[in-house]
Design a protein around this motif. Structure first.
Motif, PDB file in Angstrom:
ATOM      1  N   PHE A 404      38.300  21.122  17.535  1.00  9.48           N
ATOM      2  CA  PHE A 404      36.822  21.307  16.932  1.00  9.48           C
ATOM      3  C   PHE A 404      36.325  22.198  16.916  1.00  9.48           C
ATOM      4  O   PHE A 404      35.355  21.977  15.953  1.00  9.48           O
ATOM      5  CB  PHE A 404      36.633  20.873  18.993  1.00  9.48           C
ATOM      6  N   SER A 407      36.926  22.084  13.145  1.00  7.33           N
ATOM      7  CA  SER A 407      35.671  21.223  12.460  1.00  7.33           C
ATOM      8  C   SER A 407      34.518  21.833  12.114  1.00  7.33           C
ATOM      9  O   SER A 407      33.663  22.593  12.320  1.00  7.33           O
ATOM     10  CB  SER A 407      36.213  19.806  13.721  1.00  7.33           C
ATOM     11  N   GLU A 409      32.166  20.004  12.832  1.00  6.51           N
ATOM     12  CA  GLU A 409      31.082  20.250  13.858  1.00  6.51           C
ATOM     13  C   GLU A 409      30.676  22.154  14.496  1.00  6.51           C
ATOM     14  O   GLU A 409      29.962  22.160  15.741  1.00  6.51           O
ATOM     15  CB  GLU A 409      31.817  19.912  15.063  1.00  6.51           C
ATOM     16  N   ARG A 411      29.780  25.288  14.772  1.00  2.88           N
ATOM     17  CA  ARG A 411      28.782  25.569  14.013  1.00  2.88           C
ATOM     18  C   ARG A 411      29.748  26.922  14.438  1.00  2.88           C
ATOM     19  O   ARG A 411      29.428  28.167  12.773  1.00  2.88           O
ATOM     20  CB  ARG A 411      27.974  25.145  13.804  1.00  2.88           C
ATOM     21  N   ARG A 448      28.416  22.434  22.152  1.00  5.22           N
ATOM     22  CA  ARG A 448      27.681  21.165  21.229  1.00  5.22           C
ATOM     23  C   ARG A 448      26.020  21.550  21.940  1.00  5.22           C
ATOM     24  O   ARG A 448      24.726  21.278  21.171  1.00  5.22           O
ATOM     25  CB  ARG A 448      27.800  19.983  22.060  1.00  5.22           C
ATOM     26  N   ARG A 452      23.076  23.132  19.065  1.00  6.87           N
ATOM     27  CA  ARG A 452      22.115  21.795  18.353  1.00  6.87           C
ATOM     28  C   ARG A 452      20.870  22.291  17.994  1.00  6.87           C
ATOM     29  O   ARG A 452      20.096  23.143  18.178  1.00  6.87           O
ATOM     30  CB  ARG A 452      21.840  20.420  19.782  1.00  6.87           C
ATOM     31  N   VAL A 492      21.359  16.727  11.486  1.00  7.64           N
ATOM     32  CA  VAL A 492      22.394  17.020  11.032  1.00  7.64           C
ATOM     33  C   VAL A 492      23.121  17.147   9.436  1.00  7.64           C
ATOM     34  O   VAL A 492      22.877  17.561   8.388  1.00  7.64           O
ATOM     35  CB  VAL A 492      23.334  16.168  11.852  1.00  7.64           C
ATOM     36  N   MET A 505      30.819  15.485  11.218  1.00 10.33           N
ATOM     37  CA  MET A 505      30.020  16.031  12.217  1.00 10.33           C
ATOM     38  C   MET A 505      29.963  14.872  13.138  1.00 10.33           C
ATOM     39  O   MET A 505      29.569  14.686  14.595  1.00 10.33           O
ATOM     40  CB  MET A 505      28.451  17.181  11.544  1.00 10.33           C
ATOM     41  N   ALA A 508      32.197  12.994  15.149  1.00 10.87           N
ATOM     42  CA  ALA A 508      33.474  13.388  15.226  1.00 10.87           C
ATOM     43  C   ALA A 508      34.766  12.702  16.651  1.00 10.87           C
ATOM     44  O   ALA A 508      36.229  13.254  16.405  1.00 10.87           O
ATOM     45  CB  ALA A 508      33.384  15.054  15.515  1.00 10.87           C
ATOM     46  N   GLN A 509      34.025  12.470  17.175  1.00 10.00           N
ATOM     47  CA  GLN A 509      35.319  11.965  18.770  1.00 10.00           C
ATOM     48  C   GLN A 509      35.572  10.139  18.056  1.00 10.00           C
ATOM     49  O   GLN A 509      37.168   9.918  18.225  1.00 10.00           O
ATOM     50  CB  GLN A 509      33.918  11.996  20.169  1.00 10.00           C
TER      51      GLN A 509
END
Length: 543
Positions: A404, A407, A409, A411, A448, A452, A492, A505, A508-509
């Motif tokens: 995580f 990645s 995602e 930030r 997250r 956001r 995004v 992003m 990602a899951q």
């Protein structure tokens, strides 16, 4: 038949020791006299001795010449008087020696040159060293020492020193080791892997140990400017380059009339409430380092006073008639574009020129994904100290967190402050000091939510995003479910660097469940359902 090579002659250049070389009567032969001793060495034959002496040493030089003739008949002694009135005057001594050397002829292909540095004043010895080190004299140094025991004390010993440091592997290795230790110290012992960051730290180490000029550290909030400033000070302190304290101030906390007093101090009665003198942070930093973080927040008056203090080491405390002094090194930090501030009149151009000699930009954490793993371990160690118990992560938990964290995602908008807070929270919740996947999942959900983008949920801001890219009429035709989802996707996309980056992003899951993934194509098809292309939502072409 080949002709045998001619043996090279040994020539010694030395200064008469007006104290060490003296001796009276027969007792002088039991006294260690460096110049005579040099010509008595069994394993060193001196063919010629160029004996330099000041005008008042002419008589002693003649005695030394005659004594050498007795102990070493093979040695030719040439006496040269140098016009040195004050042998402790560096300029005069070096000038006389330099003129003599320039007037001399050297034949290194035929002669080996040794420069005797045992005799003469310390100034003369330093000058001799410099002449050899600069290769103005193409030779090596020779040093003599008194021997031990009754039979060998007058003869003594000698040592030859070659100033070609490339021959000294041990010295070179020690220098490299010291440099590595300095770099590791500045990085808090963290084995960082980002090449650009490591180059910055290497350059900072070089500048920090060789210069007292101001340093300017730039970069986003939380990139580590304050921590690095403290490490720079500690490195200089360990190298005995500063004697004073480390004084730091976040300039964003200064407000109104108190700003000048905080920085420059005040005298009793300078203003209402000034019941006593206050030295100010600048005087406290005398002999040490003053770190001004967020220097761009300083007011115009404080900027002007700071410039004067940097240039003259003097400033005027509030309400004082007499100037104060402080000799400090400035380290400044900022997350602002000071060049832009100068253009807009918010920062003095002359002050920026003064502090901009050495500027280093610290990259954001997201620009150094390969450094997150070593920094994670560092933060775990810090959390363990804070909590008073050893905290570890299971292999699964660590790999999950790093996937995580590295990645798109991840930030890390607060940079190391975010990482520090995340690790401290997980460490606090780790039962028995062992961090599991569940603890990590809880933290990732928190991050997250924290990162956001504003307006990602269906708010009026979300509506505005869709109106911008689709128009009000088309946006109004969407079902509420599609409006919420599409608004998040568009937000995004606008923050991502590329179509592929946005896809990673957003998916990602679910991408972890697929053997073959193409996030960019998946996102492109999703946008096409609503008649949109990447350029429509991002304002950029797809990479």
């Amino acid at each position: 038949m080949a002709q045998k090579a001619k043996a090279r002659r040994t020539v010694v250049i030395g200064m008469l020791g007006t104290t060490l070389d003296t001796g009276v009567g027969s007792q002088r032969w039991v006294r260690w006299r460096p110049t005579v001793s040099l010509c008595q060495q069994e394993d060193l034959l001196v063919h010629r001795l160029e004996l330099l002496h000041p005008p008042h040493g002419t008589s002693l030089a003649a005695v030394i010449r005659d004594d050498i003739a007795q102990v070493s008949p093979e040695t030719e002694v040439r006496l040269t008087s140098l016009p040195i009135r004050d042998p402790w005057n560096l300029e005069e001594t070096y000038g006389a020696l330099l003129d003599h050397v320039r007037a001399s002829s050297f034949h290194p292909e035929e002669e080996d040159y040794l420069v005797h540095i045992t005799t003469g004043t310390h100034i003369a010895q330093i000058c001799m060293f410099l002449l050899v080190e600069s290769r103005l004299i193409p030779g090596r140094l020779v040093q003599t020492s008194p021997g031990k025991g009754k039979d060998h004390g007058a003869v003594g010993t000698h040592a030859i020193i070659d100033l070609d440091l490339s021959n000294y592997d041990t010295l070179a290795a020690r220098f490299r080791q010291q440099q590595r230790e300095g770099l590791s110290f500045l990085k808090s012992g963290i084995d960082t892997r980002n090449a650009a960051f490591n180059r910055i730290i290497e350059r900072i180490e070089q500048v920090a140990v060789q210069s007292r000029a101001p340093l300017l550290l730039t970069g986003p909030t939380g990139a580590g400017k304050s921590q690095l400033a403290k490490r720079i000070y500690a490195l200089k302190k360990a190298r005995n380059q500063v004697t004073g304290p480390f004084v730091d101030l976040n300039c964003a906390t200064l407000r109104g009339d108190g700003a000048m007093s905080t920085l420059f101090g005040h005298v009793k009665g300078a203003f209402t409430g000034a019941v006593g003198d206050r030295p100010g942070l600048m005087r406290q930093a005398n002999g040490g380092v003053l770190f001004l973080d967020e220097i761009g927040e300083l007011g115009a008056d404080e900027q002007a006073m700071l410039l004067r203090a940097l240039e003259d080491k003097r400033f005027l405390p509030v309400g004082a008639d007499k100037e104060a002094e402080s000799d400090f090194q400035l380290i400044a930090g900022t997350n602002r574009d000071l060049q832009l501030d100068v253009a807009q009149g918010r920062f003095r151009e002359d002050l920026l020129a003064r502090i901009n000699l050495w500027t280093f930009r610290l990259p954001a954490l997201r620009e150094r994904p390969e450094d997150i793993a070593p920094n994670l371990q560092y933060e775990l160690d810090q959390a363990s100290q804070t909590l008073g118990t050893r905290v570890t992560m299971s292999k699964e938990a660590q790999e999950h967190f790093l996937r995580f964290a590295t990645s798109p995602e991840g930030r890390w908008s607060g940079n190391f402050r975010d990482l520090n807070a995340a690790v401290l929270r997980m460490s606090t919740l780790a039962a028995g000091g062992r961090m599991t996947r569940d603890v990590v999942d809880e933290e990732l959900d928190r991050l997250r939510s924290q990162w956001r983008p504003a307006g990602a949920a269906m708010t009026s801001a979300g509506e505005d995003v869709l109106v911008e890219v689709m128009g009000a009429a088309r946006a109004a035709e969407l079902d509420r479910f599609d409006r919420v989802q599409l608004a998040d996707v568009v937000t995004v996309c606008r923050s991502a660097r590329s179509l592929s980056d946005a896809g990673r992003m957003l998916f990602a899951q679910s991408r972890a469940q697929k053997k073959s993934v193409n996030d960019a194509d998946r996102l492109r098809k999703y946008l096409a359902r609503f008649g949109l292309a990447w350029a429509d939502v991002s304002g950029r072409d797809a990479e």
